[in-house]
Motif scaffolding. Structure first.
Motif, PDB file in Angstrom:
ATOM      1  N   ILE A   2      42.298  37.443  43.656  1.00 51.56           N
ATOM      2  CA  ILE A   2      41.378  38.404  43.055  1.00 51.56           C
ATOM      3  C   ILE A   2      42.010  39.787  42.983  1.00 51.56           C
ATOM      4  N   LEU A  60      38.444  37.469  39.062  1.00 55.66           N
ATOM      5  CA  LEU A  60      38.944  36.234  39.653  1.00 55.66           C
ATOM      6  C   LEU A  60      40.086  35.725  38.779  1.00 55.66           C
ATOM      7  N   ILE A 109      32.313  36.267  45.349  1.00 61.39           N
ATOM      8  CA  ILE A 109      33.411  35.457  44.820  1.00 61.39           C
ATOM      9  C   ILE A 109      32.951  34.048  44.489  1.00 61.39           C
TER      10      ILE A 109
END
Length: 454
Positions: free
Chosen positions: A94, A173, A133
């Motif tokens: 990330i 991401l 996430i």
């Protein structure tokens, strides 16, 4: 830190995994702010970070959606992603930047060039970031409003981490991969095929999901990684060799499909050449269809027709093959009269090239640009230097490209016989990428619904 205060450079960004245990921040004593601002490299690095300051969190919050039951994590998607949902089985990369309300500078960040790699099972992430996430897909960029209750708590880590303060994180991401259960694979060790087979199947599954979500370039990279793993693995016996070959056939066909979808027909031809090497081209109507499609896009019409005829014999009822045959004939007919040859045009008034030649070039470029069925067109081999110079100038005006390759072999992986004589070919290309030697790509050295092999 106030909005008017000087920037304090840190040697490394704050590792979010260490925040619960505390973190020692080291100031870079060699930092020269003037020199840093003036350097071109610094300018590039600045653009590599994502996000921007948020003056008022309440304005942003009204446009966000909660992703947890307690509504401590709220989200707004900036760029959609695709693929499989993130779970504890993944390792992710990330890029991010974190902001306090009303502050002009991020209190923490990681760039796209130097992302944070996180094993989602053994990460030590703050709860808010873990929730954020796991709500994302690969390629996604989102803004998260995170409550202090799932972030730094009531105490924080003053002065950098404010106490009892909500924050906003921009997160991209970049990629996700399955985390090997038994550590990294050592390809030099014997008896590793079962582990490699398992990892390859996971990569293929991810590739299928990425292709289904229209993230085709990522899908192609996943299939290519799987191919590389299979080639690196040591095989113990004939049974493992057969299983390897079966997977390679699926992967190369999927690569051909992906490369055709993203208009990289030369790479698709290379994948089909690998299928031919595995004796799975001329007996496979799907592979022949993809090979013909790629050859049509690079104006190798005769080779494309040969493959389509064979595919038609293997699958006479295929609607796709019939449609491709019709498209091939229409494409071939539309450009067959647009071939340039020096002997067609006679210069007058001592001109290096005639006006008739210039008009023909302009006509050819217009026809080529408008024809969506062709990505590359081979020019006549008997053009002189001045004629090629004019063509290159005309291509610049039309946002097209001229490429060439010096070859003594068939560059397209068609396995058709060609002359052994050294020659130079010039091509009209719609994309600058074709100027690269991508058709010599070696899949083995890399460290779709319908049609895609599951």
């Amino acid at each position: 830190m106030t909005s008017n205060s000087a920037t304090i450079p840190l040697e490394d960004g704050l590792d979010l995994r260490q925040i619960i245990k505390g973190s020692l921040l080291k100031i870079n004593l060699d930092y020269d702010e003037t020199e840093q601002e003036d350097s071109e490299q610094a300018k590039i690095k600045i653009t590599d970070f994502i996000g921007k300051p948020i003056p008022n969190f309440s304005d942003l919050e009204s446009k966000m959606t909660a992703v947890d039951t307690d509504k401590f994590v709220k989200k707004k998607i900036v760029e959609e992603g695709g693929g499989l949902p993130i779970s504890d089985e993944f390792t992710v990369c990330i890029a991010f930047s974190g902001y306090w309300e009303g502050q002009k500078e991020a209190f923490d960040m990681r760039s796209v060039a130097k992302p944070l790699v996180i094993n989602m099972k053994e990460h030590g992430l703050l709860p808010g970031l873990e929730i954020a996430i796991k709500s994302m897909l690969v390629g996604e960029v989102s803004i998260f409003l995170l409550s202090y209750k799932v972030m730094y708590g009531e105490l924080g880590l003053p002065p950098r981490i404010k106490p009892k303060q909500d924050c906003v994180f921009y997160i991209k991401l970049i990629k996700s991969t399955y985390t090997p259960k038994n550590g990294d694979i050592n390809f030099k060790e014997p008896n590793m095929f079962e582990r490699v087979h398992h990892e390859v199947c996971l990569l293929m599954s991810s590739g299928l999901a990425m292709h289904k979500s229209k993230n085709t370039p990522v899908a192609a990279n996943l299939f290519k990684r799987a191919v590389a793993m299979l080639h690196k693995c040591r095989l113990a016996d004939e049974n493992e060799e057969k299983r390897q070959e079966k997977l390679l056939i699926k992967l190369y066909l999927n690569l051909a499909i992906c490369y055709n979808d993203i208009n990289q027909p030369l790479k698709a031809c290379t994948a089909c050449n690998e299928l031919n090497r595995l004796n799975s081209l001329w007996n496979n109507h799907r592979a022949l269809f993809q090979n013909a499609k790629a050859l049509r896009m690079i104006s190798q019409f005769d080779s494309a027709e040969k493959r389509l005829k064979r595919a038609m014999k293997l699958s006479p009822e295929s609607v796709k093959i019939k449609a491709e045959f019709e498209l091939l004939n229409n494409t071939k007919e539309s450009i067959k009269n647009n071939r340039l040859a020096s002997n067609k045009f006679i210069s007058t008034n001592h001109e290096t090239i005639s006006q008739a030649f210039k008009d023909e070039v302009d006509k050819l470029l217009k026809s080529f640009k408008e024809n969506v069925s062709v990505c590359r067109l081979t020019l006549s081999p008997n053009l002189n230097t001045d004629e090629l110079k004019y063509i290159k100038g005309a291509c610049i005006r039309e946002n097209l490209y001229v490429s060439n390759n010096n070859n003594s072999k068939n560059s397209y992986g068609t396995s058709d016989a060609v002359s052994n004589e050294q020659y130079t070919k010039f091509f009209l290309d719609k994309s600058e990428v074709f100027g690269n030697d991508i058709y010599n790509e070696d899949f083995s050295d890399e460290a779709l619904n319908e049609g895609i092999y599951p």
